[in-house]
Design a protein around this motif. Structure first.
Motif, PDB file in Angstrom:
ATOM      1  N   UNK A   1      -6.208 -25.748 -78.253  1.00 16.78           N
ATOM      2  CA  UNK A   1      -5.244 -26.816 -78.566  1.00 16.78           C
ATOM      3  C   UNK A   1      -5.851 -27.763 -79.605  1.00 16.78           C
ATOM      4  N   UNK A   2      -5.080 -28.034 -80.676  1.00 10.84           N
ATOM      5  CA  UNK A   2      -5.554 -28.935 -81.707  1.00 10.84           C
ATOM      6  C   UNK A   2      -5.513 -30.387 -81.248  1.00 10.84           C
ATOM      7  N   UNK A   3      -6.237 -31.245 -81.972  1.00  9.31           N
ATOM      8  CA  UNK A   3      -6.320 -32.662 -81.590  1.00  9.31           C
ATOM      9  C   UNK A   3      -4.964 -33.342 -81.570  1.00  9.31           C
ATOM     10  N   UNK A   4      -4.077 -32.944 -82.479  1.00  6.67           N
ATOM     11  CA  UNK A   4      -2.781 -33.611 -82.561  1.00  6.67           C
ATOM     12  C   UNK A   4      -1.876 -33.277 -81.385  1.00  6.67           C
ATOM     13  N   UNK A   5      -2.234 -32.258 -80.608  1.00 13.04           N
ATOM     14  CA  UNK A   5      -1.432 -31.875 -79.441  1.00 13.04           C
ATOM     15  C   UNK A   5      -1.952 -32.511 -78.160  1.00 13.04           C
ATOM     16  N   UNK A   6      -3.027 -33.266 -78.253  1.00 11.77           N
ATOM     17  CA  UNK A   6      -3.603 -33.898 -77.076  1.00 11.77           C
ATOM     18  C   UNK A   6      -2.846 -35.170 -76.715  1.00 11.77           C
ATOM     19  N   UNK A   7      -2.879 -35.533 -75.438  1.00 14.13           N
ATOM     20  CA  UNK A   7      -2.345 -36.831 -75.034  1.00 14.13           C
ATOM     21  C   UNK A   7      -3.291 -37.915 -75.535  1.00 14.13           C
ATOM     22  N   UNK A   8      -2.859 -39.155 -75.478  1.00 14.36           N
ATOM     23  CA  UNK A   8      -3.720 -40.267 -75.894  1.00 14.36           C
ATOM     24  C   UNK A   8      -5.037 -40.242 -75.118  1.00 14.36           C
ATOM     25  N   UNK A   9      -4.939 -40.057 -73.817  1.00 19.94           N
ATOM     26  CA  UNK A   9      -6.136 -40.038 -72.974  1.00 19.94           C
ATOM     27  C   UNK A   9      -7.045 -38.872 -73.337  1.00 19.94           C
ATOM     28  N   UNK A  25     -13.280 -39.267 -89.022  1.00 21.48           N
ATOM     29  CA  UNK A  25     -12.182 -38.979 -89.947  1.00 21.48           C
ATOM     30  C   UNK A  25     -10.855 -38.834 -89.236  1.00 21.48           C
ATOM     31  N   UNK A  26     -10.872 -38.118 -88.117  1.00 25.06           N
ATOM     32  CA  UNK A  26      -9.641 -37.975 -87.337  1.00 25.06           C
ATOM     33  C   UNK A  26      -9.174 -39.291 -86.770  1.00 25.06           C
ATOM     34  N   UNK A  81     -10.313 -32.088 -88.825  1.00 23.92           N
ATOM     35  CA  UNK A  81     -10.976 -31.180 -87.883  1.00 23.92           C
ATOM     36  C   UNK A  81     -11.216 -29.824 -88.522  1.00 23.92           C
ATOM     37  N   UNK A  82     -10.234 -29.347 -89.278  1.00 24.86           N
ATOM     38  CA  UNK A  82     -10.335 -28.033 -89.916  1.00 24.86           C
ATOM     39  C   UNK A  82     -11.488 -27.964 -90.917  1.00 24.86           C
ATOM     40  N   UNK A  83     -11.731 -29.051 -91.637  1.00 25.64           N
ATOM     41  CA  UNK A  83     -12.794 -29.025 -92.647  1.00 25.64           C
ATOM     42  C   UNK A  83     -14.161 -29.388 -92.070  1.00 25.64           C
ATOM     43  N   UNK A  84     -14.176 -30.178 -90.987  1.00 26.47           N
ATOM     44  CA  UNK A  84     -15.466 -30.606 -90.462  1.00 26.47           C
ATOM     45  C   UNK A  84     -16.147 -29.542 -89.611  1.00 26.47           C
ATOM     46  N   UNK A  85     -15.379 -28.782 -88.863  1.00 30.32           N
ATOM     47  CA  UNK A  85     -15.976 -27.755 -87.999  1.00 30.32           C
ATOM     48  C   UNK A  85     -16.809 -26.756 -88.818  1.00 30.32           C
TER      49      UNK A  85
END
Length: 209
Positions: A1-9, A25-26, A81-85
């Protein structure tokens, strides 16, 4: 699951972990999205109100602009995230032989440029978002004026955070000409937009006094 699909928590917990991403950056991109959304809220509360009929068309255009910026910032969260990993992995590449060292240097250089470009794009979008907030602070509903001030502060934080991420990468570039071009644009945006964010904030404080 990508970061943008995570809940705030979940996002906060991921940010606090030892995982390579999300990182600064994110977080900068997310702050940009929050700033744009706050400006958008002021516009949404203004649109369609008889008291602001004379600026309704302009307000609705600001909503369109804010929606586009919000989407762009969310994309930057994923892009960072895509460029940093790959960069994080590049540090672990073997460097025993000369061929390996040259290969690692090439990969690192490419990754560092990509990791500098995303926060620069974040800064460019912050500049556009601040122009939107500057206008809605003037013509928007007074009941949400504090939110315009909060929007400016969030965008300022996003700007300054993104610029730090740029420097953290360009300082390691072998191509210092490229590094100077990137940092020069970032500095130019800072010089223009930080005073603008501060002015919006001060205007709101004055209006709330």
């Amino acid at each position: 699951m990508g970061s943008t699909q995570l809940s705030c928590e979940e996002f906060v917990m991921a940010l606090a972990s030892s995982a390579p991403a999300p990182g600064g950056g994110g977080a900068a991109a997310l702050m940009g999205a929050l700033g744009s959304a706050l400006g958008n809220m002021v516009s949404a509360l203004t649109a369609g109100k008889p008291k602001y009929a004379d600026v309704d068309e302009e307000v609705r255009q600001l909503i369109v602009t804010a929606n586009e910026l919000q989407e762009r910032f969310i994309e930057y969260v994923a892009m960072d995230e895509e460029v940093f990993v790959p960069l994080a992995k590049a540090y672990g590449l073997p460097s025993t032989t000369q061929e390996e060292r040259e290969r690692k240097a090439q990969v690192m250089e490419s990754c560092l440029i990509s990791c500098s470009q995303v926060p620069l794009d974040i800064m460019r979008s912050c500049a556009a978002a601040l122009e939107m907030v500057e206008r809605i602070e003037v013509i928007g509903t007074t009941i949400a004026i504090s939110d315009a001030g909060c929007a400016a502060l969030a965008l300022k934080a996003a700007l300054l955070s993104a610029e730090l991420n740029i420097r953290a990468n360009t300082m390691f570039l072998k191509d210092q000409t490229k590094a100077e071009v990137i940092t020069a644009e970032a500095e130019s945006i800072i010089e223009k937009c930080v005073p603008l964010a501060d002015a919006i904030h001060q205007n709101v404080r004055n209006r709330l006094s």
